[in-house]
Every structure is written in C-alpha cells, then in structure tokens.
Design an enzyme around this catalytic site. Structure first.
Site, mmCIF file in Angstrom:
data_model
loop_
_atom_site.group_PDB
_atom_site.id
_atom_site.type_symbol
_atom_site.label_atom_id
_atom_site.label_comp_id
_atom_site.label_asym_id
_atom_site.label_seq_id
_atom_site.Cartn_x
_atom_site.Cartn_y
_atom_site.Cartn_z
ATOM 1 N N ASP A 9 2.076 -0.548 11.734
ATOM 2 C CA ASP A 9 1.930 -2.134 12.123
ATOM 3 C C ASP A 9 3.391 -2.745 11.863
ATOM 4 O O ASP A 9 3.233 -4.052 11.529
ATOM 5 C CB ASP A 9 0.656 -2.918 11.668
ATOM 6 N N ASP A 67 5.700 -5.193 6.177
ATOM 7 C CA ASP A 67 6.448 -6.494 6.645
ATOM 8 C C ASP A 67 6.440 -7.403 5.387
ATOM 9 O O ASP A 67 7.634 -8.034 5.301
ATOM 10 C CB ASP A 67 5.636 -7.195 7.775
ATOM 11 N N THR A 91 3.904 2.467 5.660
ATOM 12 C CA THR A 91 2.452 2.224 5.842
ATOM 13 C C THR A 91 1.943 3.064 6.705
ATOM 14 O O THR A 91 2.476 3.334 7.385
ATOM 15 C CB THR A 91 2.378 0.712 6.279
ATOM 16 N N ASP A 131 -0.519 1.966 8.390
ATOM 17 C CA ASP A 131 -1.166 1.221 9.489
ATOM 18 C C ASP A 131 -0.255 1.368 10.845
ATOM 19 O O ASP A 131 -0.723 0.872 11.890
ATOM 20 C CB ASP A 131 -1.146 -0.165 8.909
ATOM 21 N N ARG A 135 -6.822 -3.182 8.016
ATOM 22 C CA ARG A 135 -7.425 -4.385 8.105
ATOM 23 C C ARG A 135 -7.062 -5.271 9.157
ATOM 24 O O ARG A 135 -7.819 -6.035 9.729
ATOM 25 C CB ARG A 135 -6.957 -4.898 6.582
ATOM 26 N N ARG A 161 1.269 -4.975 -5.918
ATOM 27 C CA ARG A 161 1.126 -6.207 -4.962
ATOM 28 C C ARG A 161 1.476 -7.447 -6.090
ATOM 29 O O ARG A 161 1.281 -7.235 -7.055
ATOM 30 C CB ARG A 161 0.132 -6.618 -4.356
ATOM 31 N N GLY A 174 0.648 -1.239 -0.057
ATOM 32 C CA GLY A 174 0.016 0.099 0.007
ATOM 33 C C GLY A 174 0.872 1.086 -0.104
ATOM 34 O O GLY A 174 1.825 1.434 0.783
HETATM 35 P P1 ADP Z 1 3.235 -4.763 2.878
HETATM 36 O O1 ADP Z 1 4.696 -4.620 2.326
HETATM 37 O O2 ADP Z 1 2.599 -3.354 3.119
HETATM 38 O O3 ADP Z 1 3.076 -5.490 4.114
HETATM 39 P P2 ADP Z 1 2.133 -7.068 1.258
HETATM 40 O O4 ADP Z 1 2.001 -7.715 2.670
HETATM 41 O O5 ADP Z 1 0.917 -6.789 0.454
HETATM 42 O O6 ADP Z 1 2.174 -5.273 1.846
HETATM 43 O O7 ADP Z 1 3.397 -7.206 0.509
HETATM 44 C C1 ADP Z 1 4.047 -6.552 -0.497
HETATM 45 C C2 ADP Z 1 4.459 -7.296 -1.561
HETATM 46 O O8 ADP Z 1 5.635 -7.994 -0.810
HETATM 47 C C3 ADP Z 1 3.787 -8.579 -1.948
HETATM 48 O O9 ADP Z 1 2.812 -8.443 -3.020
HETATM 49 C C4 ADP Z 1 4.671 -9.610 -2.518
HETATM 50 O O10 ADP Z 1 5.293 -9.220 -3.919
HETATM 51 C C5 ADP Z 1 5.745 -9.256 -1.483
HETATM 52 N N1 ADP Z 1 5.680 -10.169 -0.344
HETATM 53 C C6 ADP Z 1 5.159 -10.369 0.453
HETATM 54 N N2 ADP Z 1 5.345 -11.583 1.341
HETATM 55 C C7 ADP Z 1 6.342 -12.182 0.848
HETATM 56 C C8 ADP Z 1 7.108 -13.241 1.182
HETATM 57 N N3 ADP Z 1 6.732 -14.078 2.210
HETATM 58 N N4 ADP Z 1 8.170 -13.566 0.371
HETATM 59 C C9 ADP Z 1 8.507 -12.952 -0.850
HETATM 60 N N5 ADP Z 1 7.799 -11.721 -1.001
HETATM 61 C C10 ADP Z 1 6.861 -11.180 -0.272
HETATM 62 O O1 F6P Z 2 -1.744 0.490 3.307
HETATM 63 C C1 F6P Z 2 -2.567 -0.215 4.452
HETATM 64 C C2 F6P Z 2 -4.000 -0.416 4.173
HETATM 65 O O2 F6P Z 2 -4.452 0.626 4.004
HETATM 66 C C3 F6P Z 2 -4.796 -1.281 4.959
HETATM 67 O O3 F6P Z 2 -5.261 -0.494 6.221
HETATM 68 C C4 F6P Z 2 -5.907 -1.699 4.305
HETATM 69 O O4 F6P Z 2 -6.714 -2.572 4.881
HETATM 70 C C5 F6P Z 2 -5.258 -1.745 2.825
HETATM 71 O O5 F6P Z 2 -4.093 -1.094 2.963
HETATM 72 C C6 F6P Z 2 -6.137 -1.813 1.832
HETATM 73 O O6 F6P Z 2 -5.543 -1.768 0.705
HETATM 74 P P1 F6P Z 2 -6.027 -1.897 -0.690
HETATM 75 O O7 F6P Z 2 -7.490 -1.251 -0.828
HETATM 76 O O8 F6P Z 2 -5.247 -1.112 -1.789
HETATM 77 O O9 F6P Z 2 -5.926 -3.163 -1.309
#
Ligand code: ADP
Ligand code: F6P
Length: 338
Positions: free
Chosen positions: A147, A121, A143, A145, A189, A90, A29
């Site tokens: 978090d 994360d 982020t 969030d 979320r 993503r 995000g």
């Molecule tokens: P955030 O970085 O905000 O936690 P996501 O969980 O959507 O957001 O992760 C962002 C991107 O990071 C994912 O779309 C994916 O490409 C990559 N990613 C997430 N988890 C993993 C993982 N366990 N191993 C490798 N890449 C990952």
């Molecule tokens: O960026 C974090 C966040 O805003 C969360 O709080 C929310 O649940 C999520 O992204 C929603 O992301 P999207 O609508 O872009 O999938």
C-alpha cells in the site's frame, strides 16, 4: 551480529559533506526481504569504503541509542531469513517534534550522515522529518500490504501473498470435501491488495476489501445459494483484516443458507517465513540503490519500482501520491468466479 554498543563519534556534521557513515533501520510491521535489504545496504556501503551502523528497533531504538557497527560478516546468512535481524518497533515519540529533534541529534552524535529507513508510509514520514533536520535519508518500501503509492512493488508482499495463497489452497481442499462455504481472513488493516491477489490466485467467489467495505451481504447470501445450485462444491470468501468480523459473518451465512460455513484467520504467519526469490532480488537491488543515492549526495528520497523500472522519488511527492485498488483486476476476479 555483535550486540556490543558503540561510542558516539567525535565529528562535526555538515550536510554538504560526502557521506561517510550510513545508518540503517527497519520500522513498522516487519516484512520478508528486509534482511536482504539490510545486507545489501551494508555490503554496498562497505564496498565503497563507508562505515555502517545498524540501529535496532526502528525509531524507538534510535532514540534509545541502540546503535551497533555492522561488518560484512554481521550480515552473513540472513538473506534467506524472514523478519528483520535489526528488529522493528512502532514509536510514538518519533511523531513529536521533540522526538524528531532528538533523533536527528543522535544521528549526528554517532556520525550517521546518511540513513536508510525500511518501512511504510509512516516510517517515511519520520524519514522526511529527519531529512528536514539535516540527516540525509532514503526510504525503502517495506510492507506486506503493497500500500505505498509510489511503487508497484513493496519488500515482503510477494512472500506474504504466496504464503497466504498456499494456506488458502489447503483450506480449499477441506472446504471442497465438505462442500462448505469458507471465509479466509488475510492481513491488510487498511489495504486490500493481499485479499485481491489471493482472490484471483485462489479462485475465490468473493473478495472483501477495506477499500470497498459496503458490500451487500444479502446479495452475497443469494450468490452462495445460486453457486450451490450451479453445482459448485464450495464458496471461498477472501476477507481482508480491515473488513474483519469473519467469525460472525460465518455464523450469519450458515444461518441464512443452511450451508456449513467456517472462518479461518491466517494472521501473522503471513508476515513471516523465508523470502521468495523476487523479494530477495528486489530488496537487494533497492538496498544497493539507496547507498548509491546517498553517495550521489541525495537525501529525502524514496526508492520505488514503477513501470518495470527502479526509480527514486522525493519523499513529499511519494507521500502525496494516492493508490487505488485496480478496478480492472477486481472485475477480472468477479468474472473468473462464475
Ligand atoms: P509503516 O511505516 O509501516 O507505515 P507506521 O505507520 O506504524 O508503519 O509507522 C512506523 C513508525 O514511523 C511509527 O511508529 C512512528 O515512529 C513513525 N512515524 C509514523 N508517522 C510519523 C509522522 N507523521 N512523523 C514522524 N514519524 C512518524
Ligand atoms: O505489516 C502490515 C500489517 O500486517 C497490516 O496488514 C496489519 O493490519 C498490521 O500490520 C498488523 O500489525 P501488528 O499486528 O503487528 O500490529
């Protein structure tokens, strides 16, 4: 920023080599302040005589080789802009071993021997995999969030919480005029930090968070009625996205109390907008720090802010840390709702 794609560099890749080319991407995000970090990484690296390559659309763009050179002028006029000029995405493929191997090979092909990943994360988990495959990576916490366990600050939270707070103030005005109960749903979320901070900043009567999801609806309804008897002119409920169901909850409250109840879902407006001063300054500091770390030969690190200091952590350590909603803050919010 130029859209012209660049050709891969003919160079061998050695992890022991000093860093020469820094890549930067934003992932997951978006968050206000990401542009300040992109600018800081770019200009700090250029000032040190390094090359900078911007990767569009996160890991998705890396796998598609959407890679551009960044000059100091390419990052002009962006510190005040929300979103991310590199775009974000993503990417499922990056979660697979094959995708990770391909991403590392592409970094090597383009001479990217240091990579800065701005995200949460999940993005750090991807950065960790690339580190293990020989690409030195530094994660910056981005982020709205808040978090991420290793840090008390994440790029974008300050702007988002202020945006939400201002919007909630406006809902409160009309809620008071009509003596209503108002449910305002904020983002989050899986995390309730936005809800908690708004709950305190907006003087809410009730805060609902995903971390504490088994709230007692009957007790809340009794409290709404008691609140009315105490002479209060409205009842504000801040509900986190992860709890959700705001529209139905409004109907149930109205039916049970006879008090007009409205739900407002703030949605993605919380993720946009010009970053606050704090987000610009902290993101700039973290961006500069990421380049310093890479120049010291470090990789597989995440930058955080804890106990009033900017620090860096091993990615494994950062990902293994746990973060919990501070109970004392939640208790304060409850007392202040009297
Ligand atoms: P955030 O970085 O905000 O936690 P996501 O969980 O959507 O957001 O992760 C962002 C991107 O990071 C994912 O779309 C994916 O490409 C990559 N990613 C997430 N988890 C993993 C993982 N366990 N191993 C490798 N890449 C990952
Ligand atoms: O960026 C974090 C966040 O805003 C969360 O709080 C929310 O649940 C999520 O992204 C929603 O992301 P999207 O609508 O872009 O999938």
């Amino acid at each position: 920023m130029t859209d012209k794609k660049i050709e891969p560099m003919e160079q061998s890749y050695e992890i022991e080599d000093p860093v020469r080319t820094i890549g930067i991407l934003t992932s997951g995000g978006d968050a206000p302040g990401m542009n300040a970090a992109i600018r800081a990484v770019t200009r700090t690296a250029l000032a040190k005589g390094l090359k900078v390559r911007g990767i569009r659309r996160g890991y998705h763009g890396l796998l598609k080789e959407e890679i551009i050179d960044l000059s100091a002028r390419d990052v002009s006029d962006i510190i005040q802009r929300g979103g991310t000029v590199l775009q974000t995405a993503r990417c499922k493929e990056m979660r697979t071993e094959e995708g990770q191997q391909k991403a590392a090979a592409i970094c090597k092909k383009y001479g990217i021997d240091g990579l800065v990943v701005i995200g949460g994360d999940g993005s750090f988990a991807g950065a960790q995999k690339l580190s293990h495959l020989g690409v030195r990576t530094i994660g910056l916490p981005g982020t709205i969030d808040l978090d991420i366990a290793c840090t008390d600050y994440t790029i974008g939270f300050d702007t988002a919480v202020n945006t939400a707070m201002e919007a909630i103030d406006k809902v409160r005005d009309t809620s008071t005029s009509h003596e209503r109960c108002s449910i305002i749903e904020v983002m989050g979320r899986d995390a309730g930090y936005l809800a908690l901070w708004c709950g305190i900043a907006n003087g809410a009567e009730k805060i609902l968070m995903p971390e504490n999801n088994n709230y007692d609806e009957d007790a809340m309804i009794k409290d709404i009625l008691a609140n009315k008897k105490r002479g209060k002119k409205n009842y504000i409920i801040i509900n986190a996205e992860g709890v959700g169901d705001s529209m139905n909850l409004a109907k149930r409250i109205e039916a049970a109390t006879g008090i007009e109840t409205r739900a407002t879902i703030l949605g993605h407006m919380q993720r946009g907008g010009s970053p606050t001063c704090k987000d610009r300054v902290y993101a700039s500091t973290m961006g500069a720090m990421a380049v310093e770390l890479l120049c010291q030969g470090k990789g597989n690190r995440v930058v955080g802010y804890k106990g009033g200091k900017f620090l860096d952590f091993d990615i494994e350590e950062a990902l293994s840390m746990k973060k919990q909603i501070p109970t004392h803050q939640y208790e304060i919010a409850k007392i202040l709702a009297l």
